[in-house]
Design a protein around this motif. Structure first.
Motif, PDB file in Angstrom:
ATOM      1  N   THR A   1      59.804  21.241  44.552  1.00  0.00           N
ATOM      2  CA  THR A   1      60.442  22.439  45.512  1.00  0.00           C
ATOM      3  C   THR A   1      60.896  23.619  44.670  1.00  0.00           C
ATOM      4  OG1 THR A   1      62.524  21.352  44.726  1.00  0.00           O
ATOM      5  CG2 THR A   1      61.580  20.224  46.631  1.00  0.00           C
ATOM      6  N   HIS A   2      61.248  23.381  43.410  1.00  0.00           N
ATOM      7  CA  HIS A   2      61.705  24.547  42.683  1.00  0.00           C
ATOM      8  C   HIS A   2      61.828  24.088  41.157  1.00  0.00           C
ATOM      9  CE1 HIS A   2      65.309  22.890  43.454  1.00  0.00           C
ATOM     10  NE2 HIS A   2      66.216  23.869  42.701  1.00  0.00           N
ATOM     11  N   LEU A   3      61.810  25.081  40.278  1.00  0.00           N
ATOM     12  CA  LEU A   3      61.870  24.908  38.802  1.00  0.00           C
ATOM     13  C   LEU A   3      63.263  24.863  38.194  1.00  0.00           C
ATOM     14  CD1 LEU A   3      58.910  27.452  37.791  1.00  0.00           C
ATOM     15  CD2 LEU A   3      58.911  24.832  37.537  1.00  0.00           C
TER      16      LEU A   3
ATOM     17  N   ALA B   1      66.178  22.813  36.232  1.00  0.00           N
ATOM     18  CA  ALA B   1      65.779  22.108  35.191  1.00  0.00           C
ATOM     19  C   ALA B   1      66.149  20.521  35.490  1.00  0.00           C
ATOM     20  CB  ALA B   1      66.958  22.277  34.266  1.00  0.00           C
ATOM     21  N   ASP B   2      67.048  20.182  36.826  1.00  0.00           N
ATOM     22  CA  ASP B   2      67.093  19.029  37.381  1.00  0.00           C
ATOM     23  C   ASP B   2      65.973  18.473  38.131  1.00  0.00           C
ATOM     24  OD1 ASP B   2      68.208  21.093  38.938  1.00  0.00           O
ATOM     25  OD2 ASP B   2      69.676  19.773  39.819  1.00  0.00           O
ATOM     26  N   HIS B   3      65.125  19.410  38.640  1.00  0.00           N
ATOM     27  CA  HIS B   3      63.894  19.329  39.428  1.00  0.00           C
ATOM     28  C   HIS B   3      62.699  18.929  38.576  1.00  0.00           C
ATOM     29  CE1 HIS B   3      66.349  19.855  42.844  1.00  0.00           C
ATOM     30  NE2 HIS B   3      67.156  20.428  42.207  1.00  0.00           N
TER      31      HIS B   3
ATOM     32  N   GLY C   1      64.838  19.818  49.258  1.00  0.00           N
ATOM     33  CA  GLY C   1      65.233  20.140  47.935  1.00  0.00           C
ATOM     34  C   GLY C   1      66.551  20.666  47.991  1.00  0.00           C
ATOM     35  N   ASP C   2      67.210  21.842  47.466  1.00  0.00           N
ATOM     36  CA  ASP C   2      68.358  22.359  47.305  1.00  0.00           C
ATOM     37  C   ASP C   2      68.500  23.348  48.635  1.00  0.00           C
ATOM     38  OD1 ASP C   2      68.843  20.863  45.347  1.00  0.00           O
ATOM     39  OD2 ASP C   2      69.073  22.538  43.756  1.00  0.00           O
ATOM     40  N   ALA C   3      67.749  23.771  49.650  1.00  0.00           N
ATOM     41  CA  ALA C   3      68.109  24.340  50.628  1.00  0.00           C
ATOM     42  C   ALA C   3      69.371  24.005  51.601  1.00  0.00           C
ATOM     43  CB  ALA C   3      66.876  24.266  51.688  1.00  0.00           C
TER      44      ALA C   3
ATOM     45  N   SER D   1      68.058  16.864  47.715  1.00  0.00           N
ATOM     46  CA  SER D   1      68.039  16.383  46.211  1.00  0.00           C
ATOM     47  C   SER D   1      69.437  15.728  45.938  1.00  0.00           C
ATOM     48  CB  SER D   1      67.779  17.702  45.580  1.00  0.00           C
ATOM     49  OG  SER D   1      66.617  18.303  45.722  1.00  0.00           O
ATOM     50  N   HIS D   2      70.408  16.380  46.605  1.00  0.00           N
ATOM     51  CA  HIS D   2      71.818  16.175  45.708  1.00  0.00           C
ATOM     52  C   HIS D   2      72.966  15.795  46.575  1.00  0.00           C
ATOM     53  CE1 HIS D   2      69.937  18.135  42.322  1.00  0.00           C
ATOM     54  NE2 HIS D   2      70.230  19.367  43.139  1.00  0.00           N
ATOM     55  N   ASP D   3      72.512  14.742  47.714  1.00  0.00           N
ATOM     56  CA  ASP D   3      73.455  13.903  48.370  1.00  0.00           C
ATOM     57  C   ASP D   3      74.097  13.213  47.569  1.00  0.00           C
ATOM     58  OD1 ASP D   3      74.356  14.108  51.096  1.00  0.00           O
ATOM     59  OD2 ASP D   3      72.093  13.500  51.921  1.00  0.00           O
TER      60      ASP D   3
HETATM   61 ZN   LIG Z   1      69.020  21.050  42.333  1.00  0.00          ZN
END
Ligand SMILES: [Zn+2]
Length: 271
Positions: free
Chosen positions: A94-96, A98-100, A197-199, A266-268
Motif C-alpha cells: 500500500t505504501h512504504l 516502516a510498519d508496512h 492501508g492507511d486511507a 491496517s490499523h484497526d
Molecule cells: Zn501505517
C-alpha cells in the motif's frame, strides 16, 4: 483462491492511551493463489525485531511503540499457517511506511509491486517525507515492479491497475497518507475485499456522517473514535486534503454497495 488476514505488528501508540485496548494492528493479506502466495503489505520484519526497532526511527519507535514480537512477523505467520514463505512470489505494498515495508527483507525473491509515485517519494523524498522512509528496509535491493495510474475503472475509482495478470487483485490509488499510497482490492467468493492501508485508520470511520465527521467526533462528541485519532491522521498525512477526499469516496463506496465490499484497514484495534 484463499485470503487470510494476518496481523504483522501490534502497536501501542501514545496517541491512543486511555482508549479501550490501546492496541492497534498492522494488518496484511496473505493470498493463496494458483500463482503462489501473494502478500499485501508486510508489517514488521525479523530484522526490525532483531535490532529492537532501532532502525525504525524515533517517530515510529517511540510514537507507535511496536511490540516487535517475532511470532507476529509475516514470515512466522506464514509458517504458522503451515505454508512455505519461499512460495511468496509477489508482494503488493500500500505504501512504504516502516510498519508496512519492514518484512520485505524476509522475502528477498518476491517481486514487489508499488505505485510509481510512492517509489519516487522514497527515492527523492521532501524534507517532510524523509523521516518516514527507512532505507535499511530495502537495502537488499527488492525487485520493484512500478505501476502507473492506468487500467480499468472499479466502482467509480478511475485509476486502477491489474498488477498480477490473471489474478483478481487490483491496485486502487488512494493517495494522501503518503504520496503514492494505494489500496488493494481482491475479489473473493464472498465479494470484494478492499485493503485500504492507511486511507482509513479504523473501519469505524466508515460510519454515517460527512467527511471530517471523525475529526469533529474526535473533538469530544459522541462516537466510537478516540479524541486523538483525527489529530494523528492529520499529522501523518502527506496531503491531508487528498486523504480526506479519498476517505469520503470510500464512505460512499461502502454505503452504495451494502454487503458487497468488505473493508480491511491496517490499523484497526486488536484483537
Ligand atoms: Zn501505517
Amino acid at each position: 483462491m484463499r485470503v487470510h488476514t494476518i496481523n504483522c505488528g501490534t502497536m501501542r501508540p501514545r496517541w491512543l492511551r486511555g482508549t479501550a485496548s490501546g492496541l492497534i494492528g498492522a494488518r496484511c493479506l496473505l493470498i493463496e493463489s494458483e500463482r503462489g502466495l501473494v502478500l499485501v503489505d508486510t508489517g514488521f520484519g525479523l530484522a526490525d525485531v532483531a535490532d529492537g526497532g532501532a532502525a525504525l526511527g524515533p517517530m515510529l519507535r517511540f510514537g507507535a511503540r511496536p511490540a516487535l514480537d517475532p511470532a507476529e512477523t509475516a514470515i512466522r505467520r506464514i509458517e504458522a499457517l503451515g505454508l512455505d514463505p519461499g512460495d511468496v512470489r509477489h508482494i503488493v505494498l500500500t505504501h512504504l511506511d516502516a510498519d508496512h515495508a519492514g518484512g520485505l527483507r524476509d522475502f528477498p525473491r518476491a517481486l514487489v509491486h508499488l505505485h510509481a509515485r510512492e517509489h519516487a517519494a522514497m527515492t527523492r523524498p521532501t524534507w517532510r517525507e524523509r523521516p518516514r522512509y527507512r532505507a535499511g528496509q530495502w537495502a537488499h535491493g527488492p525487485a520493484w515492479v512500478l505501476h502507473e495510474e492506468a487500467g480499468e475503472p472499479w466502482h467509480g475509482f478511475a485509476a486502477v491497475r491489474e498488477p498480477l495478470p490473471g489474478l483478481p487483485v487490483l491496485m486502487v490509488p488512494l493517495h494522501g497518507h503518503t504520496r503514492g499510497h494505494t489500496g488493494v482490492a481482491v475479489e473473493t467468493e464472498r465479494g470484494w475485499l478492499l485493503h485500504v492501508g492507511d486511507a482509513l485508520f479504523w473501519r469505524a470511520e466508515l460510519g454515517p456522517g460527512r467527511a471530517g465527521d471523525a475529526v469533529r467526533r474526535a473533538r469530544g462528541g459522541p462516537g466510537t473514535l478516540p479524541r486523538s485519532l483525527g489529530a494523528a491522521q492529520r499529522a501523518l498525512a502527506e496531503d491531508h486534503a487528498a486523504w480526506a477526499h479519498n476517505r469520503a469516496r470510500l464512505r460512499r463506496l461502502v454505503r452504495d454497495h451494502p454487503g458487497q465490499i468488505e473493508v480491511v484497514t491496517s490499523h484497526d484495534p486488536v484483537p
